[in-house]
Motif scaffolding. Structure first.
Motif, PDB file in Angstrom:
ATOM      1  N   LEU A 103     147.264 107.586  75.861  1.00 29.54           N
ATOM      2  CA  LEU A 103     146.261 108.491  76.427  1.00 29.54           C
ATOM      3  C   LEU A 103     145.486 109.192  75.314  1.00 29.54           C
ATOM      4  N   ILE A 104     146.190 109.630  74.299  1.00 32.54           N
ATOM      5  CA  ILE A 104     145.530 110.294  73.164  1.00 32.54           C
ATOM      6  C   ILE A 104     144.570 109.322  72.480  1.00 32.54           C
ATOM      7  N   ARG A 105     145.031 108.084  72.264  1.00 29.09           N
ATOM      8  CA  ARG A 105     144.159 107.084  71.645  1.00 29.09           C
ATOM      9  C   ARG A 105     142.921 106.827  72.498  1.00 29.09           C
ATOM     10  N   PHE A 106     143.112 106.763  73.809  1.00 27.04           N
ATOM     11  CA  PHE A 106     141.993 106.537  74.725  1.00 27.04           C
ATOM     12  C   PHE A 106     140.984 107.679  74.651  1.00 27.04           C
ATOM     13  N   ILE A 107     141.487 108.911  74.665  1.00 21.44           N
ATOM     14  CA  ILE A 107     140.593 110.078  74.589  1.00 21.44           C
ATOM     15  C   ILE A 107     139.822 110.084  73.270  1.00 21.44           C
ATOM     16  N   LEU A 108     140.498 109.753  72.184  1.00 19.30           N
ATOM     17  CA  LEU A 108     139.829 109.708  70.879  1.00 19.30           C
ATOM     18  C   LEU A 108     138.758 108.630  70.846  1.00 19.30           C
ATOM     19  N   ASN A 109     139.050 107.467  71.429  1.00 16.91           N
ATOM     20  CA  ASN A 109     138.067 106.384  71.441  1.00 16.91           C
ATOM     21  C   ASN A 109     136.828 106.759  72.238  1.00 16.91           C
ATOM     22  N   VAL A 110     137.046 107.367  73.404  1.00 20.84           N
ATOM     23  CA  VAL A 110     135.906 107.776  74.232  1.00 20.84           C
ATOM     24  C   VAL A 110     135.115 108.879  73.532  1.00 20.84           C
ATOM     25  N   SER A 111     135.844 109.831  72.961  1.00 24.70           N
ATOM     26  CA  SER A 111     135.170 110.947  72.284  1.00 24.70           C
ATOM     27  C   SER A 111     134.341 110.468  71.104  1.00 24.70           C
ATOM     28  N   SER A 112     134.808 109.406  70.450  1.00 25.10           N
ATOM     29  CA  SER A 112     134.088 108.917  69.259  1.00 25.10           C
ATOM     30  C   SER A 112     132.664 108.491  69.595  1.00 25.10           C
ATOM     31  N   PHE A 113     132.459 107.924  70.779  1.00 24.20           N
ATOM     32  CA  PHE A 113     131.111 107.495  71.161  1.00 24.20           C
ATOM     33  C   PHE A 113     130.185 108.698  71.334  1.00 24.20           C
ATOM     34  N   PHE A 114     130.695 109.749  71.973  1.00 17.72           N
ATOM     35  CA  PHE A 114     129.845 110.926  72.178  1.00 17.72           C
ATOM     36  C   PHE A 114     129.610 111.674  70.862  1.00 17.72           C
ATOM     37  N   LEU A 115     130.577 111.608  69.951  1.00 15.89           N
ATOM     38  CA  LEU A 115     130.374 112.198  68.625  1.00 15.89           C
ATOM     39  C   LEU A 115     129.298 111.437  67.861  1.00 15.89           C
ATOM     40  N   LYS A 118     125.949 112.530  68.903  1.00  9.68           N
ATOM     41  CA  LYS A 118     125.547 113.830  68.375  1.00  9.68           C
ATOM     42  C   LYS A 118     125.206 113.783  66.892  1.00  9.68           C
ATOM     43  N   LYS A 119     125.967 112.982  66.142  1.00 11.63           N
ATOM     44  CA  LYS A 119     125.813 112.965  64.684  1.00 11.63           C
ATOM     45  C   LYS A 119     124.680 112.066  64.204  1.00 11.63           C
ATOM     46  N   ASN A 120     124.275 111.113  65.029  1.00 17.00           N
ATOM     47  CA  ASN A 120     123.237 110.174  64.610  1.00 17.00           C
ATOM     48  C   ASN A 120     121.965 110.398  65.407  1.00 17.00           C
ATOM     49  N   SER A 121     120.864 109.938  64.845  1.00 17.21           N
ATOM     50  CA  SER A 121     119.576 110.093  65.520  1.00 17.21           C
ATOM     51  C   SER A 121     119.507 109.170  66.737  1.00 17.21           C
ATOM     52  N   VAL A 122     118.738 109.594  67.717  1.00 17.99           N
ATOM     53  CA  VAL A 122     118.608 108.855  68.972  1.00 17.99           C
ATOM     54  C   VAL A 122     117.151 108.523  69.202  1.00 17.99           C
ATOM     55  N   ALA A 123     116.910 107.291  69.655  1.00 18.19           N
ATOM     56  CA  ALA A 123     115.555 106.851  69.967  1.00 18.19           C
ATOM     57  C   ALA A 123     115.531 106.282  71.376  1.00 18.19           C
ATOM     58  N   PHE A 124     114.371 106.441  72.035  1.00 15.10           N
ATOM     59  CA  PHE A 124     114.199 105.883  73.375  1.00 15.10           C
ATOM     60  C   PHE A 124     113.073 104.859  73.338  1.00 15.10           C
ATOM     61  N   VAL A 131     121.241 104.656  69.929  1.00 18.11           N
ATOM     62  CA  VAL A 131     121.867 105.500  68.918  1.00 18.11           C
ATOM     63  C   VAL A 131     121.765 104.754  67.596  1.00 18.11           C
ATOM     64  N   LEU A 132     121.058 105.344  66.638  1.00 19.02           N
ATOM     65  CA  LEU A 132     120.772 104.672  65.372  1.00 19.02           C
ATOM     66  C   LEU A 132     121.848 105.036  64.353  1.00 19.02           C
ATOM     67  N   MET A 133     122.728 104.076  64.093  1.00 22.23           N
ATOM     68  CA  MET A 133     123.873 104.288  63.209  1.00 22.23           C
ATOM     69  C   MET A 133     123.480 104.068  61.751  1.00 22.23           C
ATOM     70  N   LYS A 134     124.057 104.886  60.866  1.00 20.60           N
ATOM     71  CA  LYS A 134     123.752 104.757  59.437  1.00 20.60           C
ATOM     72  C   LYS A 134     124.379 103.506  58.837  1.00 20.60           C
ATOM     73  N   GLU A 135     125.582 103.131  59.334  1.00 20.51           N
ATOM     74  CA  GLU A 135     126.248 101.952  58.793  1.00 20.51           C
ATOM     75  C   GLU A 135     125.707 100.679  59.450  1.00 20.51           C
ATOM     76  N   THR A 136     125.962  99.552  58.804  1.00 23.04           N
ATOM     77  CA  THR A 136     125.541  98.254  59.339  1.00 23.04           C
ATOM     78  C   THR A 136     126.555  97.808  60.383  1.00 23.04           C
ATOM     79  N   ILE A 137     126.108  97.642  61.607  1.00 27.05           N
ATOM     80  CA  ILE A 137     126.991  97.249  62.702  1.00 27.05           C
ATOM     81  C   ILE A 137     126.290  96.235  63.595  1.00 27.05           C
TER      82      ILE A 137
END
Length: 407
Positions: A103-115, A118-124, A131-137
């Motif tokens: 459950l803790i792992r699940f909450i952390l995984n879900v929270s990571s997406f919302f983080l 917030k931390k990266n720039s967003v474009a529409f 969500v525009l990520m700084k790393e190459t993905i």
């Protein structure tokens, strides 16, 4: 609980086998999605027997079989029972501990997406959130956003087909399916079938997204080559829909597989027949062996439980009844001297006024054991009587009692 888990596990195994044998290789992706999710819900709810189906050939007589009561006098046996309690406590602790970690792992995984949002720039772009990520993905999607590399997005290096693929995941709400499967894996982490179901659900998601891309662009060959170019990147993100999930020969072949309407209709009919059979098998009213004697010892008619019968209730619940019998039962002296152990069966009637009557020894162990059991039952306070269509009725019970004396 064990019976419920065994039944639900059996249903899951049957449904998964049906999917692998009949549905996985067919281009009926929407039906397969509903089937996979419905199979899980079906397997979890049906064993609860929230309703019952009358059998085609119902027996005229049925009794209520109570759980076994164990009465012991040997201290070593009591210690043995306590060992089972310790084992149960240990297993329950292990279950809760592992479930808590998951459950803790699940909450952390879900929270990571919302983080990340917030931390990266967003474009529409065309009302689609990126969500525009700084790393190459690799492009991947979750909830209502597509996560892509900011540099690749700025330089236009992301093919339109990949964006359309992730949009299809979002438009079809695939994230909800994955979250549902993940939560069930937390609750039933000991059952590997839930892992297999999630893999099947995710792969079917890819089939659905691929279908949406090919309908939009109509260049299947080019899209297949594009997927193969990206298949070498093995980085995936938990809970997300990833473009490189299961790039297998099966997935590539599925894009060019021809549909057969008649074949698909036939398989849907077979699946529905299997579901109906399982529904009937797990919810049919349990019928006991027929008894030729349709009247009690005093000549009064006997009523037996049916789908419309509300069962009698011992004051405080059936567990209190088991405690009542165990606390009042006194092991006969002669029975203890003989150092016997075994199981006796007593039948008794719960009358319309809640009193107990018509005690019948189905199986006796001798030396006064059955007489003692009947003595205890006669001490019972009145039950809340059974009712059928709002009227009180008489119901027959069968009670097994295991006796273990000193050896």
């Amino acid at each position: 609980m064990i019976a419920y888990l065994l039944k639900s596990g059996l249903l899951l195994a049957v449904f998964y086998a049906v999917y692998k044998l009949l549905l996985e290789n067919e281009r009926m992706f929407r039906f397969n999605r509903a089937y996979l999710l419905g199979s899980i819900v079906f397997s979890l709810l049906i064993p609860l027997q929230l309703f019952s189906i009358a059998p085609l050939f119902p027996a005229k007589i049925k009794t209520i079989q109570l759980d076994e009561i164990m009465i012991v006098t040997n201290e070593s046996i009591l210690n043995e029972v306590s060992y089972y309690e310790i084992l149960f406590f240990f297993l329950a602790t292990v279950y809760v501990l592992i479930a808590a970690i998951l459950l803790i792992r699940f909450i952390l995984n879900v929270s990571s997406f919302f983080l990340k949002m917030k931390k990266n720039s967003v474009a529409f772009v065309e009302d689609q959130k990126f969500v525009l990520m700084k790393e190459t993905i690799l492009p991947h999607s979750f909830w209502n956003a597509i996560f892509i590399s900011k540099e690749d997005f700025a330089n236009g290096r992301i093919p339109s087909e990949l964006i359309a693929h992730e949009k299809a995941h979002l438009q079809q709400k695939h994230t909800l399916d994955i979250l549902f499967a993940e939560v069930l894996q937390i609750l039933f982490w000991f059952n590997p079938l839930f892992v297999l179901f999630e893999k099947a659900i995710k792969l079917n998601h890819e089939f659905l997204a691929d279908e949406a891309v090919n309908k939009q662009f109509g260049e299947i060959k080019n899209y297949q080559n594009l997927l193969l170019d990206f298949a070498s990147n093995q980085h995936t993100v938990a809970l997300a829909s990833n473009i490189n999930y299961s790039i297998t020969k099966k997935r590539l072949l599925m894009m060019t597989k021809k549909e057969s309407i008649a074949k698909e209709i036939g398989k849907v009919f077979i699946v529905e027949a299997i579901c109906s059979l399982l529904l009937f098998a797990f919810n049919a009213e349990a019928a006991s062996q027929p008894n030729a004697n349709l009247r009690g010892q005093n000549g009064n008619p006997i009523n037996y439980v049916s789908a419309n019968t509300k069962e009698p209730q011992f004051p405080g619940g059936i567990e209190k009844f088991y405690m009542f019998v165990g606390q009042n039962f006194k092991m006969p002296e002669e029975f203890s001297k003989q150092k016997i152990e075994g199981k006796l069966f007593i039948e008794f009637m719960v009358e319309k006024d809640g009193s107990l009557s018509e005690f019948n020894v189905v199986k006796d162990l001798g030396y006064g054991a059955a007489d003692e059991a009947i003595r205890v039952l006669k001490l019972s306070p009145k039950w809340i009587p059974a009712t059928e269509n709002g009227k009180p009725v008489r119901v027959l019970y069968s009670l097994p009692i295991t006796l273990k004396s000193d050896k």
